[in-house]
Enzyme design. Structure first.
Site, PDB file in Angstrom:
ATOM      1  N   ASN A   1       0.819  -1.216   0.000  1.00 23.96           N
ATOM      2  CA  ASN A   1       0.000   0.000   0.000  1.00 23.96           C
ATOM      3  C   ASN A   1       0.851   1.263   0.000  1.00 23.96           C
ATOM      4  O   ASN A   1       0.614   2.185  -0.785  1.00 23.96           O
ATOM      5  CB  ASN A   1      -0.962  -0.005   1.193  1.00 23.96           C
ATOM      6  CG  ASN A   1      -1.958  -1.157   1.099  1.00 23.96           C
ATOM      7  OD1 ASN A   1      -2.003  -1.851   0.080  1.00 23.96           O
ATOM      8  ND2 ASN A   1      -2.735  -1.360   2.137  1.00 23.96           N
TER       9      ASN A   1
ATOM     10  N   HIS B   1     -16.325  35.235 -32.654  1.00 19.19           N
ATOM     11  CA  HIS B   1     -17.440  34.512 -33.282  1.00 19.19           C
ATOM     12  C   HIS B   1     -17.057  33.973 -34.667  1.00 19.19           C
ATOM     13  O   HIS B   1     -17.914  33.812 -35.524  1.00 19.19           O
ATOM     14  CB  HIS B   1     -18.680  35.406 -33.427  1.00 19.19           C
ATOM     15  CG  HIS B   1     -19.026  36.176 -32.184  1.00 19.19           C
ATOM     16  ND1 HIS B   1     -19.838  35.685 -31.200  1.00 19.19           N
ATOM     17  CD2 HIS B   1     -18.617  37.404 -31.763  1.00 19.19           C
ATOM     18  CE1 HIS B   1     -19.944  36.580 -30.222  1.00 19.19           C
ATOM     19  NE2 HIS B   1     -19.200  37.633 -30.541  1.00 19.19           N
TER      20      HIS B   1
ATOM     21  N   SER C   1      -5.822  11.439 -49.473  1.00 17.41           N
ATOM     22  CA  SER C   1      -7.080  10.703 -49.436  1.00 17.41           C
ATOM     23  C   SER C   1      -6.934   9.464 -50.303  1.00 17.41           C
ATOM     24  O   SER C   1      -6.260   9.495 -51.331  1.00 17.41           O
ATOM     25  CB  SER C   1      -8.195  11.594 -49.978  1.00 17.41           C
ATOM     26  OG  SER C   1      -9.257  10.807 -50.488  1.00 17.41           O
TER      27      SER C   1
ATOM     28  N   LYS D   1      -6.490  15.804 -52.485  1.00 11.99           N
ATOM     29  CA  LYS D   1      -6.620  16.158 -51.075  1.00 11.99           C
ATOM     30  C   LYS D   1      -5.292  16.159 -50.335  1.00 11.99           C
ATOM     31  O   LYS D   1      -4.440  15.295 -50.532  1.00 11.99           O
ATOM     32  CB  LYS D   1      -7.562  15.181 -50.358  1.00 11.99           C
ATOM     33  CG  LYS D   1      -9.018  15.320 -50.740  1.00 11.99           C
ATOM     34  CD  LYS D   1      -9.655  16.623 -50.266  1.00 11.99           C
ATOM     35  CE  LYS D   1      -9.929  16.639 -48.787  1.00 11.99           C
ATOM     36  NZ  LYS D   1     -11.094  15.850 -48.422  1.00 11.99           N
TER      37      LYS D   1
ATOM     38  N   ASN E   1      -4.820  16.572 -46.305  1.00 14.34           N
ATOM     39  CA  ASN E   1      -5.643  16.741 -45.109  1.00 14.34           C
ATOM     40  C   ASN E   1      -4.800  17.011 -43.854  1.00 14.34           C
ATOM     41  O   ASN E   1      -3.726  16.448 -43.708  1.00 14.34           O
ATOM     42  CB  ASN E   1      -6.496  15.488 -44.885  1.00 14.34           C
ATOM     43  CG  ASN E   1      -7.491  15.258 -46.011  1.00 14.34           C
ATOM     44  OD1 ASN E   1      -7.990  16.212 -46.613  1.00 14.34           O
ATOM     45  ND2 ASN E   1      -7.756  13.998 -46.322  1.00 14.34           N
TER      46      ASN E   1
ATOM     47  N   GLU F   1      -6.173  17.258 -36.638  1.00 16.15           N
ATOM     48  CA  GLU F   1      -7.476  16.672 -36.277  1.00 16.15           C
ATOM     49  C   GLU F   1      -7.322  15.621 -35.182  1.00 16.15           C
ATOM     50  O   GLU F   1      -8.166  15.502 -34.288  1.00 16.15           O
ATOM     51  CB  GLU F   1      -8.127  16.029 -37.510  1.00 16.15           C
ATOM     52  CG  GLU F   1      -8.541  17.042 -38.562  1.00 16.15           C
ATOM     53  CD  GLU F   1      -8.954  16.352 -39.854  1.00 16.15           C
ATOM     54  OE1 GLU F   1     -10.156  16.138 -40.038  1.00 16.15           O
ATOM     55  OE2 GLU F   1      -8.080  16.008 -40.668  1.00 16.15           O
TER      56      GLU F   1
ATOM     57  N   LYS G   1      -3.993   3.271 -12.754  1.00 18.49           N
ATOM     58  CA  LYS G   1      -2.769   3.320 -13.566  1.00 18.49           C
ATOM     59  C   LYS G   1      -3.023   3.469 -15.057  1.00 18.49           C
ATOM     60  O   LYS G   1      -2.422   4.295 -15.728  1.00 18.49           O
ATOM     61  CB  LYS G   1      -1.915   2.100 -13.278  1.00 18.49           C
ATOM     62  CG  LYS G   1      -1.397   2.183 -11.865  1.00 18.49           C
ATOM     63  CD  LYS G   1      -0.703   0.986 -11.360  1.00 18.49           C
ATOM     64  CE  LYS G   1      -0.652   1.078  -9.858  1.00 18.49           C
ATOM     65  NZ  LYS G   1      -1.973   0.969  -9.179  1.00 18.49           N
TER      66      LYS G   1
HETATM   67  N1  ARG Z   1      -1.318  -3.739  -7.304  1.00 21.19           N
HETATM   68  C1  ARG Z   1      -1.847  -3.012  -6.186  1.00 21.19           C
HETATM   69  C2  ARG Z   1      -2.294  -1.611  -6.635  1.00 21.19           C
HETATM   70  O1  ARG Z   1      -1.871  -1.188  -7.643  1.00 21.19           O
HETATM   71  C3  ARG Z   1      -0.805  -2.918  -5.136  1.00 21.19           C
HETATM   72  C4  ARG Z   1      -1.330  -2.721  -3.775  1.00 21.19           C
HETATM   73  C5  ARG Z   1      -2.011  -3.936  -3.331  1.00 21.19           C
HETATM   74  N2  ARG Z   1      -2.355  -3.900  -1.988  1.00 21.19           N
HETATM   75  C6  ARG Z   1      -3.265  -4.745  -1.468  1.00 21.19           C
HETATM   76  N3  ARG Z   1      -3.510  -4.643  -0.229  1.00 21.19           N
HETATM   77  N4  ARG Z   1      -3.872  -5.625  -2.229  1.00 21.19           N
HETATM   78  O2  ARG Z   1      -3.083  -0.973  -5.986  1.00 21.19           O
END
Ligand code: ARG
Length: 475
Positions: free
Chosen positions: A122, A168, A289, A295, A297, A302, A337
């Site tokens: 953690n 505008h 294109s 074309k 583009n 974009e 992540k």
């Molecule tokens: N892979 C977990 C995450 O990204 C790591 C932490 C996991 N901790 C746990 N108590 N399961 O959050």
């Protein structure tokens, strides 16, 4: 109904979780919870964090010097395997943390098993994400400042050209190209500033918070924080493992940046159209294109525009993930992540592509000039001309409006309306009014801080350059 085992896999005595578990994990559950395919990207930060932790443990005599030496040696090997892409990531070991710990223990035995003393995944993962974000923000801000430099160069080379400025999307008043380009720079400088501010606030260490309530070992959190370049340890361990507002702040900054990139991209799309034709995008950043041979583009612009939803979507995803989580750590947090990585990657690519496109595009001053000729862009200056002669501005505005109506009626420009008509609208008009309406003269009269007169553009260029230099020193 007869009782069935919860899993159809053979019971493994080698469960990942040690003594507490007697049944091997369900296959689908394992796949569902494995994150290593995504979080292996944190490997460098995870090793840095582990080394800082191990060195602190040794200093505090919690592990021996020999154990530390073995850990350092093991991680050196692992790091080079990861860099050489020969390291084997195993989804059975869930995440980056367990994979690296397993690899370490495979190589050095018991010393590897001691590394996790006084630590939890953690505080480990919170530390990794802060280290990773700090690096990513620095990289992104540095690319953004390189983009700013490219635009500043274009201001130096091409900034004098005149063109209409719009509200505008209607031609409004004349300005200089440099004035317009510097407006882009102003947005991007604020974006870089915002990112670096967010980096200041995230740069505190969760390490040592353990699972949530620190540890029974006499660790020195300041030591590992300093070793990792953090400003200080976070002072509440519950908060340290459960806060992810630093990610929201970074994603918020990236969202604003992407909105700015998108607005500039939109201008490039417009400007490269045949209707405007203020620029030609280099072949290297345009596409053809498959059907229409004529074309060319502006696909890169974009795509910058199209991808601009990525950071805002990531912000929303992480915010919704966090919204109702009780303190402290919850596994939901693993889901931060993928959106964070995607948002960084997309923003970074967008900056780099934008820079290439702006650096190589060709401005077409004759088209910009042509756009100044119609659109009655002189109307404000006609009103100002009268107001400067004492006609109250509201009346002057109405007089100018009458001249615009006359020009519309006659199908000509304001410069082609005869002086007699001007004088019939207001006796204050004199023959010099026409000279005063040359585009160059109109622009140079706006010699006010922040305005388009040559000297003011030069002044703004210097201010922008100084700001950019200041931000580079913070990188
Ligand atoms: N892979 C977990 C995450 O990204 C790591 C932490 C996991 N901790 C746990 N108590 N399961 O959050």
């Amino acid at each position: 109904m007869s009782s069935r085992p919860v899993s159809n896999r053979p019971v493994s005595s080698q469960s990942l979780w040690g003594g507490r578990f007697s049944t091997a994990p369900d296959k689908v559950a394992s796949r569902f919870s494995a994150s290593v395919a995504i979080d292996s990207r944190l490997a460098a930060e995870d090793i840095d964090g582990s080394l800082a932790h191990a060195r602190m443990l040794a200093k505090q005599a919690i592990i021996s010097g020999e154990d530390l030496a073995a850990i350092e040696c093991g991680f050196a090997q692992i790091r080079s395997e990861i860099e050489a892409e020969t390291f084997e990531w195993d989804p059975e070991y869930e995440d980056v943390h367990l994979n690296l710990e397993r690899a370490l223990t495979d190589r050095i035995g018991d010393a590897g098993k001691r590394l996790h003393t006084a630590r939890s995944r953690n505080d480990q993962v919170a530390t990794d994400m802060r280290l990773w974000s700090r690096k990513a923000v620095t990289r992104l801000a540095s690319e953004l400042l390189a983009l700013v430099d490219t635009v500043l160069d274009r201001v130096r080379q091409d900034g004098d050209h005149l063109l209409p400025a719009y509200t505008h999307l209607q031609r409004a008043q004349p300005t200089r190209l440099g004035h317009h380009l510097l407006a882009w720079v102003a947005m991007w400088l604020r974006d870089a500033d915002r990112l670096l501010d967010a980096r200041e606030r995230l740069n505190f260490s969760p390490l040592g918070a353990g699972a949530l309530a620190t540890t029974t070992f006499p660790i020195d959190r300041s030591d590992s924080a300093a070793a990792l370049g953090f400003r200080a340890p976070m002072w509440n361990s519950l908060d340290a493992v459960s806060s992810r507002d630093f990610l929201l702040e970074v994603l918020g900054s990236l969202s604003i940046l992407q909105v700015h990139l998108s607005r500039v991209a939109e201008e490039l799309v417009l400007w490269s159209s045949q209707e405007f034709a203020f620029i030609e995008i280099s072949d290297a950043f345009a596409t053809g294109s498959s059907m229409m041979p004529q074309k060319k583009n502006p696909d890169m612009a974009e795509l910058i525009r199209g991808k601009s939803s990525v950071a805002p979507a990531a912000f929303l995803q992480v915010a919704m993930m966090l919204k109702a989580l009780p303190l402290t750590y919850n596994r939901d947090m693993q889901e931060d992540k993928e959106p964070v990585f995607r948002a960084f990657d997309t923003a970074l690519d967008s900056i780099v592509v934008m820079r290439g496109m702006i650096g190589s595009l060709h401005f077409k001053p004759s088209r910009m000039n042509a756009a100044l000729r119609d659109g009655f862009i002189e109307a404000t200056d006609i009103a100002d001309y009268l107001a400067a002669k004492g006609v109250p501005f509201r009346e002057a505005h109405a007089c100018s409006g009458k001249l615009v109506a006359a020009a519309v009626q006659a199908g000509c420009t304001l410069l082609e309306v005869p002086l007699a008509v001007y004088q019939s609208v207001s006796p204050a008009f004199e023959a010099d009014v026409f000279e005063s309406l040359a585009a160059e003269a109109m622009v140079e009269r706006r010699d006010i801080l922040g305005g388009p007169a040559s000297a003011r553009v030069q002044e703004a260029l210097e201010l922008a350059n100084a700001e950019a230099t200041g931000l580079k020193h913070r990188l």
